[in-house]
Design an enzyme around this catalytic site. Structure first.
Site, PDB file in Angstrom:
ATOM      1  N   SER A  95      36.595 -23.891  11.025  1.00  0.00           N
ATOM      2  CA  SER A  95      36.536 -22.540  11.386  1.00  0.00           C
ATOM      3  C   SER A  95      37.927 -21.886  11.397  1.00  0.00           C
ATOM      4  O   SER A  95      38.474 -21.678  10.356  1.00  0.00           O
ATOM      5  CB  SER A  95      36.171 -22.623  13.134  1.00  0.00           C
ATOM      6  OG  SER A  95      35.980 -21.365  13.502  1.00  0.00           O
ATOM      7  N   ASP A 217      24.542 -20.155  10.145  1.00  0.00           N
ATOM      8  CA  ASP A 217      25.718 -20.084  11.112  1.00  0.00           C
ATOM      9  C   ASP A 217      26.002 -18.523  11.557  1.00  0.00           C
ATOM     10  O   ASP A 217      26.180 -17.817  10.963  1.00  0.00           O
ATOM     11  CB  ASP A 217      26.840 -20.393  10.279  1.00  0.00           C
ATOM     12  CG  ASP A 217      28.115 -20.414  10.939  1.00  0.00           C
ATOM     13  OD1 ASP A 217      28.152 -20.149  12.105  1.00  0.00           O
ATOM     14  OD2 ASP A 217      29.279 -21.291  10.392  1.00  0.00           O
ATOM     15  N   HIS A 245      27.791 -23.763  13.580  1.00  0.00           N
ATOM     16  CA  HIS A 245      29.090 -23.689  13.161  1.00  0.00           C
ATOM     17  C   HIS A 245      30.014 -24.782  13.049  1.00  0.00           C
ATOM     18  O   HIS A 245      31.126 -24.938  12.624  1.00  0.00           O
ATOM     19  CB  HIS A 245      29.726 -22.566  14.048  1.00  0.00           C
ATOM     20  CG  HIS A 245      31.131 -21.866  13.616  1.00  0.00           C
ATOM     21  ND1 HIS A 245      31.561 -21.256  12.271  1.00  0.00           N
ATOM     22  CD2 HIS A 245      32.286 -21.978  14.035  1.00  0.00           C
ATOM     23  CE1 HIS A 245      32.447 -20.933  12.120  1.00  0.00           C
ATOM     24  NE2 HIS A 245      33.153 -21.291  13.420  1.00  0.00           N
TER      25      HIS A 245
END
Length: 267
Positions: A95, A217, A245
């Site tokens: 991320s 996502d 995610h």
């Protein structure tokens, strides 16, 4: 300063093997990697750590000034690399940490030899012809909700971020991880994460790079993965047959397989 203690550094895998440095995202810690570490550590030296303010790090070392910028987190990465004398390590960032890895590679190019970006996003807010997945109003509302009631926000948002509603235990794990973070620290990290624009930094990448995205996502849609791939010179894009995610938790075998395949191509 004791960097190993400050960042709760843990190392596993055979000595002398190529090094993987695994970096967690917002509201998480190194425990998020536990399902992929065993397979990676069979052939690679795996370094795990927590950013200051997360997990088992030394909270006394946190400062709002430093960690209001992704460069503060990149500083943690460089500090860990220097403490362990890592050279040409493969940085695996989840991320927001994908962009932290880009900045760390800028700051210490001799330390990082390749990047793996797991569900990256250089900018979460839509901008003209760029689709980040959120409007400015969306992010303002998200941050206002987080600041008003962090625990409530965590309970509501973690399952959305995780996806996989048929596996509620995954959403609960992320909720627990969020709730374990100091709300004041989480507020700063959230603003840093969701308000930063790292698109220009992608152009600076000069090392082999794998971009890992999921089929679905809610936080980093596939348009973002396509953008990161196109903007990062020489990168490879792999779309995992996974939802959410956090594929290192929801699809650890597919995630591990993609990382190992990329690592083999570097040999």
């Amino acid at each position: 300063m004791d960097i190993r203690r400050r960042n709760n550094v843990n190392v596993t895998g055979p000595e002398g093997a190529p090094v993987l440095l695994l970096a967690h995202g917002f509201g998480c810690d190194q425990n998020m990697w536990r399902l992929v570490v065993p397979a990676l550590a069979e052939r690679y030296r795996v370094v795990l750590f927590d950013y200051v303010g997360s997990g088992g790090s030394d909270l006394a070392a946190w400062s709002e000034e430093r960690y209001s910028s992704l460069r503060g987190y990149a500083g943690d990465v460089v500090d860990v690399c220097e403490e362990l004398d890592l050279r040409q390590a493969v940085f695996v960032g989840h991320s927001v940490s994908a962009m932290v890895g880009v900045l760390a590679a800028q700051a210490a190019p001799e330390r990082i030899g390749a990047l793996v970006m797991v569900t990256p996003s250089p900018r979460y807010i839509d901008d003209e012809d760029y689709r980040g997945g959120f409007s400015t109003e969306d992010i303002d509302e998200l941050l206002a909700s987080l600041e008003a009631n962090y625990l409530g926000w965590s309970s509501a948002m973690a399952p959305v971020i995780m996806g996989n509603p048929d596996r509620p235990e995954l959403g609960q794990e992320l909720t627990n991880s969020f709730c374990a973070t100091d709300p004041d620290i989480a507020r700063v990290f959230a603003r840093t994460t969701f308000l930063t624009d790292s698109r220009e930094d992608l152009k600076s990448v000069s090392v082999p790079t794998l971009v890992l995205e999921c089929e679905q996502d809610a936080i980093a849609p596939r348009e973002v993965g396509a953008y990161v791939h196109a903007a990062t010179p020489g990168s490879r894009l792999v779309t995992l047959d996974a939802t959410g995610h956090c594929p290192q938790l929801s699809a650890p075998e597919a995630t591990t397989g993609a990382i190992l395949g990329f690592l083999e191509s570097l040999r």
